[in-house]
Design a protein around this motif. Structure first.
Motif, PDB file in Angstrom:
ATOM      1  N   PHE A 142       0.814  -1.219   0.000  1.00  0.00           N
ATOM      2  CA  PHE A 142       0.000   0.000   0.000  1.00  0.00           C
ATOM      3  C   PHE A 142       0.849   1.271   0.000  1.00  0.00           C
ATOM      4  N   ALA A 143       2.140   1.147   0.213  1.00  0.00           N
ATOM      5  CA  ALA A 143       3.031   2.311   0.155  1.00  0.00           C
ATOM      6  C   ALA A 143       3.433   2.526  -1.304  1.00  0.00           C
ATOM      7  N   THR A 144       2.479   2.985  -2.110  1.00  0.00           N
ATOM      8  CA  THR A 144       2.688   3.067  -3.563  1.00  0.00           C
ATOM      9  C   THR A 144       3.715   4.111  -3.972  1.00  0.00           C
ATOM     10  N   ASP A 145       4.147   4.946  -3.029  1.00  0.00           N
ATOM     11  CA  ASP A 145       5.190   5.927  -3.332  1.00  0.00           C
ATOM     12  C   ASP A 145       6.584   5.374  -3.040  1.00  0.00           C
ATOM     13  N   ASP A 163      -9.962   6.580  -1.127  1.00  0.00           N
ATOM     14  CA  ASP A 163      -9.988   8.022  -0.919  1.00  0.00           C
ATOM     15  C   ASP A 163     -10.410   8.724  -2.206  1.00  0.00           C
ATOM     16  N   TYR A 170      -5.708   3.668   3.166  1.00  0.00           N
ATOM     17  CA  TYR A 170      -4.497   3.268   3.877  1.00  0.00           C
ATOM     18  C   TYR A 170      -3.297   3.493   2.972  1.00  0.00           C
ATOM     19  N   LYS A 171      -2.272   4.156   3.495  1.00  0.00           N
ATOM     20  CA  LYS A 171      -1.129   4.563   2.686  1.00  0.00           C
ATOM     21  C   LYS A 171       0.151   3.801   3.015  1.00  0.00           C
ATOM     22  N   THR A 175       3.933   5.797   6.597  1.00  0.00           N
ATOM     23  CA  THR A 175       3.239   6.976   7.104  1.00  0.00           C
ATOM     24  C   THR A 175       2.245   6.606   8.203  1.00  0.00           C
ATOM     25  N   GLU A 177      -0.833   6.324   7.800  1.00  0.00           N
ATOM     26  CA  GLU A 177      -2.133   6.927   7.515  1.00  0.00           C
ATOM     27  C   GLU A 177      -3.152   5.840   7.168  1.00  0.00           C
ATOM     28  N   THR A 492       0.143   6.601 -10.142  1.00  0.00           N
ATOM     29  CA  THR A 492       0.366   7.390  -8.947  1.00  0.00           C
ATOM     30  C   THR A 492       1.367   8.495  -9.269  1.00  0.00           C
TER      31      THR A 492
END
Length: 579
Positions: A142-145, A163, A170-171, A175, A177, A492
């Motif tokens: 989920f941490a696509t960055d 979102d 969920y990020k 993070t 988040e 993204t």
């Protein structure tokens, strides 16, 4: 039990075009991956694995090349369930327990899956593998960055709200988040992990066995992007020292691996060490394998025989060769962020003038590949010829030129074609350029000689047309068109994911949703066929070839096999060497 007829993995290597050449005769293989190599259960010795281009990801959540998925599965990464080594496709395509006690329990019509982690399984430092390790591993996707380039199915399936961007709220763990949303979707009860999905996922065990996205990961070993070339093993081997992207690395035995928790049908782990030798050209590799002296007698490769070497694969040399079907379709992608490719007439003219026949001839002729009529392989459930590409395979420059004239497009249309460079690939690119230039294009060839997929996944790439290769994660078109063109999990800020051409269509995405929520296979297939037809109408891709693999191995290699579960590449779960 979960089975299918012919399992294939996702994504091919960046240089697979150069390596996807079929046998011209003399092979003892009958196409099922077997060979005349001697058989032995003897342990010991060093196996050398020759690879041309650098491996782009060793991080389990990021690896998405079929060869590398299999290599890592058999050596350093275990997961809940896995595919066994077998020449029988029915056996090879049926998941068996690996780190889990069984192949999983499903509830709510496939919307919930639970697995219990075995006792006594350990990481390479001796610490136990826990449910929380599996939960953390899934969270990294989920941490696509940060965790880019890998399969992203769980972004669409896991029961986490979206979102405003259409991505999960969920990020990821870096993070934190939306962490509470993930904690509801993935739960641990002792050593039992349960995944909760927002739609049925009846073949979830196939996804686990075929990919590494659900692998366990120790949080204290996670360095984010810096983990890309690190290996923290739970398998029979571990990395000795560090991995060099340009030259490779060596795997040696992991002293904290407990053979009693594993099965020889998954990992025989015969060699004492496996040396990944990266950087030799395909031609150099085959000069050495044909000569078969010294360390080369104990060597295998992921490269296929270059066409100029065909006539050398005869007699005793041919006895060390295999000819296996490849699951991979190779294709072209107009880059939708390119100003010139935003014009549908330009994309159509490009497709009409694409000479797939010349492309096949350049990579070795009809023994090397056949022309593809869709991005979906004919072996996959839901295949149909795409109507947009059912005409001539030799390209029609005059018709393409007329399309540009009718649309008022000023010629020549300057475009850059990006592809993985090699001697064979350069010839194939020149063959495409020939009819494109005749049609009114002015083509610059942009051959990349280092890594490939990590470049074409960048949103900032300077390309107009991009080469790609893909094989289904399991034989349904839901694992082809959806992961390649659904913009929501792919596009993204930092990555185009597997949607290398940055295609973004609400109509297509709606058809993906319809397929993923279908109540039966027929309804799913119908939606996927409609989605593929839409891709053709938009000229979101241009199919090129379906390929085969033609490979040679050293005379001291034992148990050489490329079973269906290893997607046509050598299977390190079985292979050994004479010591």
């Amino acid at each position: 039990m979960f089975k299918y007829r012919k399992r294939v993995f996702a994504a091919t290597a960046a240089v697979a075009l150069a390596a996807s050449l079929a046998a011209c005769g003399g092979s003892d293989s009958d196409g099922d991956g077997t060979s005349s190599a001697p058989t032995s259960d003897e342990k010991g010795g060093t196996l050398n694995y020759y690879i041309f281009a650098p491996i782009e990801h060793l991080d389990p959540q990021r690896v998405y090349v079929g060869r590398d998925i299999t290599n890592l599965s058999r050596t350093v990464y275990r997961t809940l369930v896995a595919f066994p080594v077998s020449d029988d496709p029915e056996v090879a395509n049926t998941p068996v327990p690996d780190l889990a006690t069984d192949t999983g329990t499903s509830e709510e019509g496939g919307k919930s899956w639970s697995f219990t982690v075995k006792d006594g399984v350990k990481w390479e430092d001796g610490q136990p593998i826990t449910c929380e390790d599996f939960k953390y591993g899934a969270s990294r996707v989920f941490a696509t960055d940060v965790i880019t380039g890998g399969p992203n199915y769980i972004l669409s399936y896991l029961d986490i709200p979206k979102d405003d961007t259409g991505l999960p709220a969920y990020k990821g763990p870096y993070t934190g988040e939306g962490q509470e949303l993930f904690d509801k979707a993935v739960t641990c009860d002792g050593n039992t992990i349960t995944y909760h999905f927002n739609k049925p996922w009846p073949d979830f065990p196939l996804a686990i066995a075929g990919l590494h996205m659900m692998d366990p990961y120790r949080q204290d070993k996670d360095n984010g992007d810096k983990s890309n070339f690190q290996i923290f093993s739970n398998g029979p081997y571990k990395l000795e020292g560090s991995w060099d992207k340009a030259t490779g690395g060596t795997l040696v035995r992991n002293e904290n691996y407990d053979e009693s928790t594993d099965s020889p049908e998954l990992r025989a782990a015969l060699p004492d060490s496996i040396v990944f030798d990266i950087g030799q050209t395909t031609e150099t590799i085959y000069d050495r394998l044909i000569q078969d002296s010294g360390d080369d007698q104990y060597a295998i490769t992921s490269q296929s025989v270059p066409p100029p070497y065909y006539n050398q694969i005869e007699g005793p040399v041919a006895d060390r060769s295999v000819n296996v079907d490849s699951p991979y379709v190779y294709y072209l992608l107009p880059y939708f962020r390119s100003e010139v490719m935003k014009d549908p007439a330009v994309r159509q003219a490009l497709a009409v003038s694409t000479n797939a026949d010349a492309y096949v001839a350049a990579i070795g002729g009809d023994k090397a590949a056949g022309v593809a009529e869709s991005i979906v392989s004919p072996a996959v459930v839901g295949y149909q010829e795409n109507p947009a590409f059912s005409g001539s395979n030799s390209g029609d420059p005059e018709a393409a030129k007329q399309i540009l004239d009718d649309a008022g497009v000023q010629t020549p249309v300057k475009i850059t074609y990006t592809y993985p460079s090699s001697e064979t690939n350069d010839k194939a690119a020149a063959a495409l350029k020939d009819t494109w230039d005749q049609a009114g294009f002015e083509v610059t060839l942009d051959g990349l000689g280092d890594t490939y997929y990590d470049v074409i996944q960048k949103p900032t790439k300077d390309s107009d047309v991009i080469w790609g290769g893909w094989g289904a994660d399991w034989p349904s078109a839901i694992t082809v068109t959806a992961p390649l063109f659904d913009s929501r999990p792919n596009l993204t800020q930092n990555s185009d994911g597997q949607d290398y051409g940055a295609y973004d269509s609400d109509e297509f995405n709606a058809l993906v949703d319809e397929a993923q929520n279908a109540s039966d296979l027929d309804a799913q297939t119908a939606a996927l066929q409609e989605a593929d037809a839409l891709l053709g109408e938009d000229y979101a891709y241009i199919p090129l070839t379906i390929t085969k693999f033609y490979m040679l191995y050293g005379s001291k290699v034992t148990n050489y096999t490329t079973t269906p579960a290893s997607n046509g590449y050598p299977d390190l779960g079985a292979i050994g060497v004479e010591s």
